[in-house]
Design a protein around this motif. Structure first.
Motif, PDB file in Angstrom:
ATOM      1  N   TYR A  78       0.811  -1.205   0.000  1.00 23.05           N
ATOM      2  CA  TYR A  78       0.000   0.000   0.000  1.00 23.05           C
ATOM      3  C   TYR A  78       0.854   1.268   0.000  1.00 23.05           C
ATOM      4  CZ  TYR A  78      -3.986  -2.925   1.518  1.00 23.05           C
ATOM      5  OH  TYR A  78      -4.972  -3.867   1.616  1.00 23.05           O
ATOM      6  N   TRP A  79       1.816   1.321   0.927  1.00 21.83           N
ATOM      7  CA  TRP A  79       2.431   2.601   1.250  1.00 21.83           C
ATOM      8  C   TRP A  79       3.947   2.572   1.202  1.00 21.83           C
ATOM      9  CZ3 TRP A  79      -1.386   1.693   5.495  1.00 21.83           C
ATOM     10  CH2 TRP A  79      -2.582   2.389   5.252  1.00 21.83           C
ATOM     11  N   LYS A  80       4.543   1.780   0.391  1.00 23.48           N
ATOM     12  CA  LYS A  80       6.002   1.701   0.389  1.00 23.48           C
ATOM     13  C   LYS A  80       6.579   3.085   0.128  1.00 23.48           C
ATOM     14  CE  LYS A  80       9.888  -0.888  -1.492  1.00 23.48           C
ATOM     15  NZ  LYS A  80      10.291  -1.964  -2.440  1.00 23.48           N
ATOM     16  N   ALA A  81       7.203   3.643   1.142  1.00 24.08           N
ATOM     17  CA  ALA A  81       7.716   5.019   1.054  1.00 24.08           C
ATOM     18  C   ALA A  81       8.701   5.153  -0.106  1.00 24.08           C
ATOM     19  CB  ALA A  81       8.384   5.416   2.367  1.00 24.08           C
ATOM     20  N   GLY A  82       8.477   6.158  -0.915  1.00 21.50           N
ATOM     21  CA  GLY A  82       9.376   6.446  -2.014  1.00 21.50           C
ATOM     22  C   GLY A  82       9.234   5.538  -3.213  1.00 21.50           C
ATOM     23  N   ALA A  83       8.192   4.678  -3.205  1.00 19.95           N
ATOM     24  CA  ALA A  83       8.004   3.760  -4.328  1.00 19.95           C
ATOM     25  C   ALA A  83       7.794   4.545  -5.616  1.00 19.95           C
ATOM     26  CB  ALA A  83       6.802   2.861  -4.067  1.00 19.95           C
ATOM     27  N   GLN A  84       8.494   4.163  -6.653  1.00 19.42           N
ATOM     28  CA  GLN A  84       8.386   4.824  -7.949  1.00 19.42           C
ATOM     29  C   GLN A  84       8.151   3.774  -9.042  1.00 19.42           C
ATOM     30  OE1 GLN A  84       8.162   8.015  -8.516  1.00 19.42           O
ATOM     31  NE2 GLN A  84       8.458   8.542  -6.353  1.00 19.42           N
ATOM     32  N   PRO A  85       7.055   3.838  -9.759  1.00 16.01           N
ATOM     33  CA  PRO A  85       5.989   4.800  -9.500  1.00 16.01           C
ATOM     34  C   PRO A  85       5.147   4.359  -8.307  1.00 16.01           C
ATOM     35  CG  PRO A  85       5.344   3.341 -11.274  1.00 16.01           C
ATOM     36  CD  PRO A  85       6.749   2.959 -10.908  1.00 16.01           C
ATOM     37  N   PRO A  86       4.498   5.286  -7.596  1.00 11.83           N
ATOM     38  CA  PRO A  86       3.612   4.896  -6.498  1.00 11.83           C
ATOM     39  C   PRO A  86       2.420   4.124  -7.056  1.00 11.83           C
ATOM     40  CG  PRO A  86       3.391   7.233  -7.000  1.00 11.83           C
ATOM     41  CD  PRO A  86       4.538   6.731  -7.810  1.00 11.83           C
ATOM     42  N   HIS A  87       1.845   3.257  -6.237  1.00  8.49           N
ATOM     43  CA  HIS A  87       0.789   2.407  -6.741  1.00  8.49           C
ATOM     44  C   HIS A  87      -0.530   2.586  -5.997  1.00  8.49           C
ATOM     45  CE1 HIS A  87       3.889   0.244  -4.367  1.00  8.49           C
ATOM     46  NE2 HIS A  87       2.885   0.167  -3.524  1.00  8.49           N
ATOM     47  N   ALA A  88      -0.579   3.476  -5.009  1.00  4.45           N
ATOM     48  CA  ALA A  88      -1.816   3.675  -4.260  1.00  4.45           C
ATOM     49  C   ALA A  88      -1.848   5.083  -3.680  1.00  4.45           C
ATOM     50  CB  ALA A  88      -1.932   2.641  -3.140  1.00  4.45           C
ATOM     51  N   PHE A  89      -3.035   5.528  -3.363  1.00  5.13           N
ATOM     52  CA  PHE A  89      -3.200   6.771  -2.618  1.00  5.13           C
ATOM     53  C   PHE A  89      -4.410   6.612  -1.706  1.00  5.13           C
ATOM     54  CE2 PHE A  89      -6.123   7.297  -6.091  1.00  5.13           C
ATOM     55  CZ  PHE A  89      -7.111   8.200  -5.696  1.00  5.13           C
ATOM     56  N   GLU A  90      -4.481   7.461  -0.708  1.00  7.60           N
ATOM     57  CA  GLU A  90      -5.561   7.390   0.268  1.00  7.60           C
ATOM     58  C   GLU A  90      -6.524   8.553   0.032  1.00  7.60           C
ATOM     59  OE1 GLU A  90      -6.047   7.916   5.078  1.00  7.60           O
ATOM     60  OE2 GLU A  90      -4.225   6.922   4.328  1.00  7.60           O
ATOM     61  N   TYR A  91      -7.824   8.220  -0.055  1.00  8.21           N
ATOM     62  CA  TYR A  91      -8.795   9.283  -0.302  1.00  8.21           C
ATOM     63  C   TYR A  91     -10.173   8.828   0.158  1.00  8.21           C
ATOM     64  CZ  TYR A  91     -10.438  13.576  -2.527  1.00  8.21           C
ATOM     65  OH  TYR A  91     -10.947  14.823  -2.745  1.00  8.21           O
ATOM     66  N   TRP A  92     -11.129   9.751   0.043  1.00  5.04           N
ATOM     67  CA  TRP A  92     -12.499   9.473   0.473  1.00  5.04           C
ATOM     68  C   TRP A  92     -13.252   8.796  -0.662  1.00  5.04           C
ATOM     69  CZ3 TRP A  92     -13.241   9.752   5.435  1.00  5.04           C
ATOM     70  CH2 TRP A  92     -12.392  10.563   6.193  1.00  5.04           C
ATOM     71  N   SER A  93     -13.618   7.550  -0.450  1.00  3.85           N
ATOM     72  CA  SER A  93     -14.372   6.764  -1.423  1.00  3.85           C
ATOM     73  C   SER A  93     -15.590   6.216  -0.688  1.00  3.85           C
ATOM     74  CB  SER A  93     -13.484   5.653  -1.984  1.00  3.85           C
ATOM     75  OG  SER A  93     -14.211   4.705  -2.699  1.00  3.85           O
ATOM     76  N   HIS A  94     -15.636   4.909  -0.429  1.00  2.64           N
ATOM     77  CA  HIS A  94     -16.708   4.363   0.401  1.00  2.64           C
ATOM     78  C   HIS A  94     -16.652   4.976   1.801  1.00  2.64           C
ATOM     79  CE1 HIS A  94     -19.654   1.356   1.683  1.00  2.64           C
ATOM     80  NE2 HIS A  94     -18.949   1.267   2.795  1.00  2.64           N
ATOM     81  N   ALA A  95     -15.461   5.184   2.251  1.00  2.00           N
ATOM     82  CA  ALA A  95     -15.110   5.932   3.477  1.00  2.00           C
ATOM     83  C   ALA A  95     -13.667   6.338   3.210  1.00  2.00           C
ATOM     84  CB  ALA A  95     -15.267   5.052   4.711  1.00  2.00           C
ATOM     85  N   ALA A  96     -12.854   6.486   4.235  1.00  2.00           N
ATOM     86  CA  ALA A  96     -11.420   6.667   3.999  1.00  2.00           C
ATOM     87  C   ALA A  96     -10.890   5.341   3.454  1.00  2.00           C
ATOM     88  CB  ALA A  96     -10.709   7.040   5.285  1.00  2.00           C
ATOM     89  N   CYS A  97     -10.348   5.366   2.256  1.00  2.00           N
ATOM     90  CA  CYS A  97      -9.947   4.135   1.575  1.00  2.00           C
ATOM     91  C   CYS A  97      -8.578   4.279   0.938  1.00  2.00           C
ATOM     92  CB  CYS A  97     -10.940   3.782   0.463  1.00  2.00           C
ATOM     93  SG  CYS A  97     -12.552   3.201   1.032  1.00  2.00           S
TER      94      CYS A  97
END
Length: 395
Positions: A78-97
């Protein structure tokens, strides 16, 4: 009055249930090569929540489908710091997702709506917004605490000016949560965190909504208008505006009182394969909408974490047990050292006993527990049989 198209096909209740299970990754062999990232792309959204009993909900989602995937592997996916390219982000969808990064452009409609909203629950102090953006630009990724403090008092809702500002920037799309550190969001500028080809709000609302309705249909397999709207928390009229051009196929489902739409690929593919037996997070997208869960599985489930203790029926974080394509019981778990404690077990009849025992033992192994202790069973006459099954499975 909206005229609905003629249904393309009729589905039995059992067919609809199998399509839903397959679409959610619980029927047939999972694609282990794509791992956790594949699960995220397949589901389109993985809900976050602060509650952690066996593990946090975003960890339970891939576990339920893949089995004992390493928890560090989940976090890195989900959140591998510095991953290039990044593969996920956190945002409001069904809830915080957690969302696949390629869907960033399709949430432009929501970012625009947030920017145009005139009132908020938290007041934004003058200058605070510009200040947090400046800090992130010059200092790099920071938590709210590092930006100046997350709270003004000990109350969870009493945010500091910096926290209000950075959360506002996240909603607007100027800032992104790039990882979780001790469950704290780590924020960075979207221009650094989102690939340049995706970093735009160029899609109009209709194109965004059409994509999200199509994704919801793919992730659900088959669903009503309300199901499709709920998946990414759209409004019913937003679904109505794009459903005809979404690529979904109108169907009827035995026992469903409302019209439904299905993913044409789900209709074309045989819904066969091995069923997964597992504990489910109450925030799992298979069961997160109560009305749909009741319609598909005949199973009523409610998260009781926020219900006063004396009024709880099944327990604080009762987790449904999936087996054979059915929801066969509930387990309210806890951990004491290396013992998984089943504070309360609810069984949907004697046939549920082996499945519940299997699910408990697998979950215990995943969280590095070597023992399982049962405190309460809703059907006392089944307790001895459950104990035998647990002993056998642990051995």
């Amino acid at each position: 009055m909206t005229t609905l198209p003629r249904p393309a096909t009729d589905l039995s209740a059992a067919e609809a249930r199998r399509i839903a299970l397959r679409a959610q990754g619980f029927l047939g062999a999972p694609d282990r090569r794509s791992g956790v990232r594949g699960i995220l792309r397949h589901l389109g959204a993985v809900q976050l929540d602060t509650i952690s009993v066996l593990a946090r909900s975003h960890e339970l989602i891939p576990y339920a489908r893949l089995g004992a995937v390493g928890r560090g592997t989940v976090e890195a996916a989900y959140w591998k710091a510095g991953a290039q390219p990044p593969h996920a982000f956190e945002y409001w969808s069904h809830a915080a997702c957690i969302l696949p990064v390629e869907e960033w452009p399709h949430f432009a409609f929501r970012r625009r709506a947030y920017r145009g909203r005139p009132h908020w629950n938290h007041e934004l102090p003058d200058g605070a917004y510009d200040q947090v953006v400046k800090q992130l630009r010059t200092q790099g990724p920071l938590t709210a605490t590092e930006l100046g403090g997350a709270k003004r008092t000990s109350e969870w809702w009493d945010w500091s000016g910096a926290k209000v500002a950075v959360e506002r920037a996240l909603m607007y799309g100027e800032v992104v949560c790039v990882e979780r550190r001790g469950w704290k969001r780590v924020y960075d500028l979207a221009e650094r965190a989102i690939p340049g080809a995706l970093l735009h709000d160029g899609l109009d609302d209709a194109e965004c909504l059409r994509r999200l309705v199509r994704l919801a249909g793919r992730s659900l397999g088959v669903g009503t208008r309300a199901d499709l709207a709920d998946y990414h928390r759209l409004k019913g009229d937003q679904v109505d505006a794009v459903i005809a051009d979404s690529g979904l196929v109108p169907v009827t489902v035995e026992g469903w009182s409302k019209p439904a739409w299905a993913d044409p690929e789900a209709l074309a593919a045989p819904s066969r394969g091995r069923h997964r037996t597992t504990l489910l997070s109450p925030f799992d997208s298979l069961v997160w909408e109560r009305a749909r869960t009741e319609r598909i599985f005949g199973f009523t489930h409610r998260l009781e974490a926020y219900v006063p203790k004396q009024k709880r029926v099944h327990g604080y974080f009762a987790m449904p047990v999936l087996a054979g394509g059915r929801l066969v019981g509930r387990v309210d778990p806890a951990r004491e050292g290396r013992t998984l404690v089943a504070r309360q077990i609810t069984l949907e009849g004697p046939k549920a006993v082996p499945a519940v025992a299997q699910a408990l033992v697998e979950a215990a192994s995943w969280v590095d527990c070597t023992n399982v202790r049962v405190e309460r069973v809703d059907a006392p006459e089944l307790r001895e049989r459950l104990t035998r099954e647990l002993t056998r499975a642990l051995a």
